[in-house]
Design a protein around this motif. Sequence first.
Motif, short mmCIF file in Angstrom:
data_model
loop_
_atom_site.label_atom_id
_atom_site.label_comp_id
_atom_site.label_asym_id
_atom_site.label_seq_id
_atom_site.Cartn_x
_atom_site.Cartn_y
_atom_site.Cartn_z
N SER A 128 9.54 6.94 11.51
CA SER A 128 9.27 7.73 10.11
C SER A 128 7.96 8.18 9.90
O SER A 128 6.93 7.98 10.87
N ARG A 129 7.61 9.23 9.05
CA ARG A 129 6.31 9.87 8.75
C ARG A 129 5.61 8.61 8.14
O ARG A 129 6.00 7.73 7.71
N SER A 130 4.23 9.33 8.21
CA SER A 130 3.44 8.28 7.89
C SER A 130 3.26 7.85 6.41
O SER A 130 3.34 8.68 5.42
N LEU A 131 2.77 6.65 6.01
CA LEU A 131 2.74 6.15 4.51
C LEU A 131 1.60 5.37 4.73
O LEU A 131 1.59 4.09 5.26
N PHE A 132 0.79 5.13 3.88
CA PHE A 132 -0.26 4.20 3.63
C PHE A 132 -0.52 3.97 2.00
O PHE A 132 -0.08 4.69 1.08
N CYS A 133 -0.82 2.78 1.81
CA CYS A 133 -1.32 2.22 0.40
C CYS A 133 -2.79 2.00 0.39
O CYS A 133 -3.20 1.31 1.41
N SER A 134 -3.31 2.05 -0.87
CA SER A 134 -4.86 1.38 -0.87
C SER A 134 -4.98 0.01 -0.91
O SER A 134 -3.99 -0.71 -1.27
N SER A 135 -6.08 -0.40 -0.57
CA SER A 135 -6.21 -1.76 -0.47
C SER A 135 -6.90 -2.02 -1.94
O SER A 135 -6.98 -1.25 -2.95
N ASP A 136 -7.03 -3.60 -2.24
CA ASP A 136 -7.63 -4.09 -3.72
C ASP A 136 -8.91 -3.36 -3.92
O ASP A 136 -9.70 -3.12 -2.85
N ILE A 137 -8.67 -2.66 -4.94
CA ILE A 137 -10.14 -1.74 -5.29
C ILE A 137 -11.46 -2.62 -5.45
O ILE A 137 -12.30 -1.89 -5.20
N THR A 138 -11.25 -3.58 -5.92
CA THR A 138 -12.52 -4.40 -6.02
C THR A 138 -13.10 -4.74 -4.86
O THR A 138 -14.32 -4.91 -4.49
#
Length: 281
Positions: A206-216
Motif C-alpha cells: 500500500s501507499r505510505s501513511l504516517f501519524c504524528s506522535s504524542d505532541i507533548t
Amino acid sequence: MCRWLAYSGSPVRLDDLLYKPANSLVIQSKNARMGAETTNGDGFGIGWYGTEPIPGLFHSTEPAWSDRNLRELSAQASADRVFAHIRATTGTPVQQTNCHPFRHGQWLWMHNGALADFHHVKRDLAMAVEPGLYPEIEGSTDSELFFYLALTFGLEDDPRAAVAEAVGFIEDAGRRHGVEHPVQMTVATTDGETTWAFRYSSEGNSRSLFCSSDITAIQAEHPDHPLVRNLSADTRLVVSEPLGDLRGAWQEIPDATCVVVRGGEQELYPFAPSPPVPAAV
C-alpha cells in the motif's frame, strides 16, 4: 497518485500546515519523496470546519505551488480540523469537481491511490450507489464514487464497517472483470469530530501513511521548534508522508490498518475487506 494530510487539534493557521513545514504539502506537490509520482500538480483542495456545521471547501485546478489564492487564504484562515489534498490524476479530467476532499453533509473524504481498471468496473460500482445519493455525485473520479459507495454501506453509522464493505464490493466487482489487484488506497474521512484513516491495497503493497506522535513528547524533544511549541496536547496529524524530519515525530501506520483519531487519542485496528453479501434469490 496524490498526497494528503488530516489535522485535528488546537486551531492552526492553514499556512502552518501547507507552507511552513520542511516537507510541507505544497513542497510535496512539486517533489513528493514517497509518492508513486514526484509531482502532484493536477489541482488541490482544502476542507475545514469553522463556525458552521457543514465544512467549508476550497478547490482549484491550479498546481498548489503556484496558486496565489491558496497562499492568500492560508495566511488568514485557521481551523481546528483540516483536510488537505494535492492531486495527481490517474486518468480522469483536471477539473474542480474531481478535486478532493469530497463532501456530503458534515462528512469529508479524500483518497490516495486508485481503483484499478476503473473504466471496466465503473458501471457496476455506480449501480450499487443508493439512488437517493447518486445525484450528489458531481465528478468523474473513482475516489468520489468510492465515497458514495461507503455512504451507501453505512459510513455515517459505522465508518470502519462501511469502508470494509465498500472495499469488499469493489474487489469482488474488479475480480469479476479480471482485475488482479482492484484496490490501492489510503483514505481519510471525518464527521468533524473523529477522523478515520485507512491504509490498504489488494496486493498488500500500500501507499505510505504516517501519524504524528504524542505532541507533548515532541514538544519536550524540540521545545523551541516554532511549528510545535504552541500546539495543544490533543493535536494529531495523519499524513501521506512526514511533513518534516523531527526525530520521533512520526510513526508509520502498518499496512491493512485503520487509525481512529478523536481528541488526543488515536487507536489502531486491523483492516480487512468484508466479503459482499450474496443477493437474495
